[in-house]
Structures are given as C-alpha cells and as structure tokens.
Motif scaffolding. Structure first.
Motif: not given
Length: 234
Positions: A32-38, A40-45, A192-198, A220-223
């Motif tokens: 599935a397409a990577p989820p959009l989050i508030q 950055v999701l790193l495709q390469n951890s 590091l897999q993702a960075i959540f921004k405020p 991210i968990r389900f992706y």
C-alpha cells in the motif's frame, strides 16, 4: 475432435487467463502507499550506531534495549516549563487510549538534553507524573561521549546558553536550555522509522494533538504489518 482453429483460440484464451491471473496477483501483492502523517515517514529506516545511556533506574541503556518493540522518543529537560511536560502529557493520553482499547502498550522514552541536572534520580522522580511505564534516559560525563551516537542518529538538537537574568547573576551554574520539538519513532530493529512533527494551537504555540498522534502511530504500525491487537483496525 476440435478443429485446429478452435484449439488455437482455446490456447489464446488460456494464455490470456494466465496473464490476467499473474497481473492480478502482482497488483494485489503491491504494498500500500505509505501513510500520510504529520511529520516524515522514512521508507529506509536509519540505524543507530552503538551508544550507551543511563536509564532512570540507574541501569545502562544500549541499542539492544530497543530491540523487539516500537518506541517513541521524546526529548527535553525536567526543568522545562511548558513544551516538555505538555508533550509527555500528550503521550500519556495516547498511551491511556491504547491501553483502554486493549492494544499493545506504548513504549515511551524521554531523553534529557540536560544531563548534569537531570540525573537518574531526578528523572526517577519526574517520569511517574506522566506514566509509570515511561522511561527516562540521561548520561554521565565521559570523555568518549558514548551518548552522541544516540543524539546524532536521531537528529536531536539542543543548546545550553548562560542565563543572564538578574536572579541568576550570582549563580555560575545557571543556564538556559533550548531544543527542537519532535517525536521520534523507532521500529523493533531499533532504527529510526518516523519523525512526528507538532502542529500549532490557536495561539501559534507548537503542540502535539493526541488524536493526530494516535492516528499517525497506528497508521505506521499497520503499514508495517505489525498488528497492535489481533483484530484491531485503526
């Protein structure tokens, strides 16, 4: 017996059917397409080099302690008047919501960028105000700086500067701490897999919204096909 023409048409039909089956299988197996989050999701951890920290129980905390579970890292300092306690309170809300729904516990690490004041003892008193399961991390003075791979690998930024206020003029140990605002998601490999921004509230202050953070975490968990509970959906 079938005529050559009929056999040829039948062969074409079977060949087309095989192509359709293969194409369908490939399409269904596409991720599935990577989820959009508030954030950055790193495709390469990003892996972390070997580090040594100290947890609030006075025990060494190293890379292997990140293995086997997802972790969210928050960073700041215990004397922070607003951003740090607000962020930890938000994480406590998310942790409570996950627990109420029977999902896996949220593993939260709070890394102090003010290790001289934030000793293990200080953190041990501070963390339970938010959640008994949250773990505080600091480090000792060491010329080899074994904590730096953790900070550098996660992009943790902080700066200490002298406090020139009148109240602190006679206190040589007085200083101010500034740091970045982000939450760092580590996968079960300790990478590091993702960075959540405020976001920003109505006053223009950068804050994390618990509902947004909750949804992004589950996305991210389900992706990555790591079920939080057997039959749960975000």
């Amino acid at each position: 017996m079938s005529s050559p023409r009929k056999r040829l048409l039948l062969g074409f039909a079977w060949a087309n059917l095989a192509l359709i089956i293969v194409a369908t299988s490939v399409w269904l197996s596409k991720p599935a397409a990577p989820p959009l989050i508030q954030g950055v999701l790193l495709q390469n951890s990003r892996a972390l080099d070997d580090f040594i920290l100290l947890d609030h129980n006075g025990q060494a905390f190293i890379n292997k302690h990140l293995q086997g579970a997802w972790h969210i890292v928050s960073y700041g300092f215990t004397h922070c008047p607003d951003v740090c306690p607000t962020t930890l309170s938000t994480l406590a809300q998310v942790a409570s919501k996950l627990a109420a729904e029977g999902r896996e516990p949220l593993n939260v690490l709070f890394y102090s960028v003010d290790h001289r004041r934030d000793t293990a003892t200080e953190l041990a008193s501070y963390m339970p105000f938010f959640n008994e399961s949250f773990l505080g991390l600091t480090h000792l003075d060491d010329s080899s700086n074994p904590h730096l791979p953790f900070e550098q690998g996660l992009g943790i930024f902080a700066q200490l500067s002298p406090d020139d206020s009148a109240a602190s003029a006679n206190d040589s140990a007085a200083y101010q701490v500034s740091h970045g605002i982000s939450l760092l998601l580590l996968n079960p490999q300790g990478q590091l897999q993702a960075i959540f921004k405020p976001g920003e509230n109505q006053l223009g202050v950068k804050v994390f919204d618990p509902d947004t953070l909750y949804r992004d975490y589950l996305k991210i968990r389900f992706y990555y096909d790591t079920p939080v509970v057997a039959s749960a959906t975000p």
